[in-house]
Design a protein around this motif. Structure first.
Motif, PDB file in Angstrom:
ATOM      1  N   GLU A   1      30.700  51.732  32.346  1.00 44.81           N
ATOM      2  CA  GLU A   1      29.375  51.461  31.790  1.00 44.81           C
ATOM      3  C   GLU A   1      28.547  50.598  32.729  1.00 44.81           C
ATOM      4  OE1 GLU A   1      30.395  49.715  28.070  1.00 44.81           O
ATOM      5  OE2 GLU A   1      31.070  51.616  27.162  1.00 44.81           O
TER       6      GLU A   1
ATOM      7  N   THR B   1      40.599  50.786  28.299  1.00 43.63           N
ATOM      8  CA  THR B   1      39.487  50.030  27.709  1.00 43.63           C
ATOM      9  C   THR B   1      38.691  49.300  28.781  1.00 43.63           C
ATOM     10  OG1 THR B   1      40.785  49.713  25.690  1.00 43.63           O
ATOM     11  CG2 THR B   1      38.880  48.273  26.019  1.00 43.63           C
ATOM     12  N   PHE B   2      39.394  48.667  29.699  1.00 37.49           N
ATOM     13  CA  PHE B   2      38.718  47.925  30.761  1.00 37.49           C
ATOM     14  C   PHE B   2      37.995  48.868  31.723  1.00 37.49           C
ATOM     15  CE2 PHE B   2      38.980  45.416  34.834  1.00 37.49           C
ATOM     16  CZ  PHE B   2      38.002  44.498  34.474  1.00 37.49           C
TER      17      PHE B   2
ATOM     18  N   VAL C   1      34.025  42.668  36.466  1.00 33.02           N
ATOM     19  CA  VAL C   1      32.827  43.371  36.006  1.00 33.02           C
ATOM     20  C   VAL C   1      31.611  42.919  36.814  1.00 33.02           C
ATOM     21  CG1 VAL C   1      31.229  43.648  34.065  1.00 33.02           C
ATOM     22  CG2 VAL C   1      33.701  43.820  33.692  1.00 33.02           C
TER      23      VAL C   1
ATOM     24  N   ASP D   1      38.339  39.311  33.521  1.00 29.10           N
ATOM     25  CA  ASP D   1      37.627  40.569  33.322  1.00 29.10           C
ATOM     26  C   ASP D   1      36.172  40.425  33.757  1.00 29.10           C
ATOM     27  OD1 ASP D   1      39.963  41.546  32.294  1.00 29.10           O
ATOM     28  OD2 ASP D   1      39.285  41.629  30.212  1.00 29.10           O
ATOM     29  N   ASP D   2      35.565  39.311  33.384  1.00 34.56           N
ATOM     30  CA  ASP D   2      34.149  39.104  33.709  1.00 34.56           C
ATOM     31  C   ASP D   2      33.928  39.060  35.221  1.00 34.56           C
ATOM     32  OD1 ASP D   2      33.494  39.050  31.055  1.00 34.56           O
ATOM     33  OD2 ASP D   2      33.394  36.869  30.890  1.00 34.56           O
TER      34      ASP D   2
ATOM     35  N   GLN E   1      36.726  51.710  30.950  1.00 34.67           N
ATOM     36  CA  GLN E   1      35.519  52.153  30.239  1.00 34.67           C
ATOM     37  C   GLN E   1      34.394  51.132  30.406  1.00 34.67           C
ATOM     38  OE1 GLN E   1      34.776  54.968  28.349  1.00 34.67           O
ATOM     39  NE2 GLN E   1      32.718  54.095  28.174  1.00 34.67           N
ATOM     40  N   ARG E   2      34.747  49.866  30.335  1.00 28.08           N
ATOM     41  CA  ARG E   2      33.746  48.815  30.519  1.00 28.08           C
ATOM     42  C   ARG E   2      33.179  48.846  31.938  1.00 28.08           C
ATOM     43  NH1 ARG E   2      34.808  42.248  29.963  1.00 28.08           N
ATOM     44  NH2 ARG E   2      32.644  41.602  30.423  1.00 28.08           N
TER      45      ARG E   2
END
Length: 547
Positions: free
Chosen positions: A425, A418-419, A383, A379-380, A421-422
């Protein structure tokens, strides 16, 4: 459309042996296919044959309307598209004209060979439709020797050729650029004639001569699931000896007047849902010098170049390639990007070319499922990549996900929202420095099992279950603002599963779909839902209901 083309080759009809090079989709899609264009170039480089392009939808009403060579209405196998049969459900935009070649406006039944390139399973129906509208007997067992030799190949055929096995005379396994030259050799040496050409190609490496059944003939289990030939034609080890690039430039493609250049062949990854990494040949790449030389050849016509590969960023010298092309003031784009492979110079090249949308494929909303798919993407990492791309000037991010994966839970489906949404942001925060906000776009597909991949055994989730998961995600994703969302059709995924994993009985499914639903995959999936369970590739789970 022909007036907009640069690089097409038209040889006088009758001067050499003609080969119909068929693409079972639209002109727009077919002319966007690098493999199709490459085959066209290799054939027309010869003096003894001519390749003429035939597309599922190609016709120019201003030039050739009224000259279509229509098959007889009383043909024993033809239910013409314009029939008044009330059982037919013909979409208004479904072509009814006989498809003609672009170069000399000839119908398929005037060629000794019709070679089809089929990249997508759903195009099997278009392949069948092209035969029917051209007056060519679709069932190979009933085709006369005066009709064209029907050759099929392409990535969809490599994966599962059984649904159209009984419609084909010859099936090509592997790279078509080499196969078409052998077909041309046979045609020149032996002349026209289905039986003659079938015999001439029998035993050739990578060629399968079919033993077709009569329509409706019952098949034993062994005959229904033919073993796949072990060997494929592969040019990957010789990739440095030839160019694979656009032959005809036109604005009427997805890559409008952009020259495509293949920079590597094969795929080094082993994603458990994708067939590309499970082909029997090694990943090979072209050198930066070879790529630059090919790009230079296009400069008199265009400064827009697209680099094509299964994973562009895995090329060890991709940054040098980008630097060389940018030094020539060439606009660069890429066919596919994997987050873990993207280098800073690749983003710079895209921005310099004026592109402001970046497409990535997390596939799943959490790391657990990605590991199962052998996409070692945290995930990181996603992102951080998104933040860096937007900070460099990318405005929009397009994301690809799947639902219906084997072992997937409701929590896994919700994690996509959820991911996302991250990512939203991070996207907003990184955009503030530029004083403008782009958008995130979400494309959610339904998992379709592919033969030869580890996830194939997991099967299809079923239309009802896929629909339920999509609705769950739709509810969860509503809280993410400034988001464009597209959801796949579960019924189309069911039909695709039949064609991806089905046996020779899927030929009957295709014929039924052509005759009664004409591209309405929902109707076809409802009618043939039991077939999924019969061959062990999915569950009913709502597919046989009319909810």
């Amino acid at each position: 459309m022909r007036e907009a083309e640069t690089g097409a080759s038209t040889k006088p009809w009758g001067s050499v042996f003609p080969i119909a090079l068929c693409y079972a989709n639209s002109y727009f899609v077919g002319m966007s296919s690098l493999g199709y264009q490459s085959i066209y170039g290799r054939l027309n480089a010869r003096d003894d044959v001519a390749a003429e392009r035939v597309f599922w939808d190609y016709h120019d009403p201003t030039e050739i309307r009224g000259r279509f060579r229509r098959p007889r209405r009383d043909n024993r196998f033809m239910d013409f598209a314009g029939s008044d049969d009330p059982d037919h459900n013909v979409p208004e935009d479904w072509p009814t004209e006989v498809p003609l070649s672009v170069e000399n406006e000839r119908a398929l039944n005037e060629f000794p060979v019709a070679a089809f390139s089929i990249s997508f399973e759903m195009d099997y129906l278009n392949f069948l439709d092209m035969l029917m509208r051209s007056g060519v007997e679709p069932w190979a067992a009933r085709r006369s020797d005066r009709e064209p030799l029907i050759v099929v190949g392409g990535s969809a055929i490599t994966m599962n050729r059984l649904p159209i096995y009984d419609f084909a005379d010859v099936i090509v396994h592997g790279d078509g650029e080499e196969a078409v030259l052998r077909i041309a050799d046979a045609l020149v040496a032996h002349g026209p004639g289905r039986a003659t050409l079938r015999d001439a190609l029998r035993g050739e490496h990578g060629f399968e001569i079919t033993e077709p059944r009569e329509p409706g003939e019952e098949l034993s289990t062994d005959a229904d699931r033919l073993p796949k030939p072990a060997e494929q034609i592969s040019l990957a080890p010789r990739i440095g000896e030839f160019r694979t690039c656009t032959q005809i430039l036109t604005q009427h493609t997805e890559f409008s007047n952009r020259a495509l250049i293949e920079i590597s062949r094969g795929c080094p990854y082993k994603c458990t849902f994708c067939i590309m990494g499970y082909q029997p040949f090694k990943y090979e790449r072209r050198t930066p010098q070879q790529i630059e030389d090919t790009a230079k050849a296009f400069l008199p016509h265009t400064k827009r170049v697209g680099l094509v590969a299964s994973a562009v960023g895995i090329h060890k010298e991709i940054e040098e390639v980008c630097d060389r092309l940018m030094a020539l003031d060439i606009d660069v784009s890429f066919s596919s990007l994997r987050v873990e492979d993207v280098k800073p110079r690749m983003i710079d090249a895209l921005l310099k070319s004026g592109q402001r949308t970046l497409t990535i494929a997390p596939e799943a909303g959490n790391e657990k499922l990605r590991i199962k798919m052998r996409k070692r993407l945290t995930d990181d990492k996603v992102v951080g990549f998104t933040a860096d791309a937007v900070d460099r000037g990318m405005r929009n991010i397009k994301l690809y996900y799947m639902v219906g994966l084997p072992g997937e839970t409701d929590e896994d489906v919700a994690s996509i929202a959820t991911f996302t949404q991250r990512l939203h942001e991070v996207h907003v925060e990184a955009s503030r420095a530029h004083g403008r906000l782009g958008h995130l776009a979400l494309n959610v597909g339904v998992f379709v099992p592919k033969p030869g991949t580890p996830l194939h055994e997991g099967g299809f989730a079923g239309v009802g279950e896929a629909r339920r998961r999509l609705k769950l995600l739709q509810k969860e994703i509503k809280r993410v603002p400034n988001l464009k969302v597209h959801f796949s059709n579960p019924h189309k995924a069911a039909a695709q599963t039949i064609l991806s994993c089905g046996t020779r009985r899927a030929a009957d499914f295709l014929m039924w779909t052509w005759k009664y639903s004409r591209g309405d995959w929902r109707t076809a999936a409802l009618e043939w839902g039991d077939y999924l369970e019969e061959v062990g590739i999915g569950q009913l789970n709502g597919i046989a209901t009319k909810e």
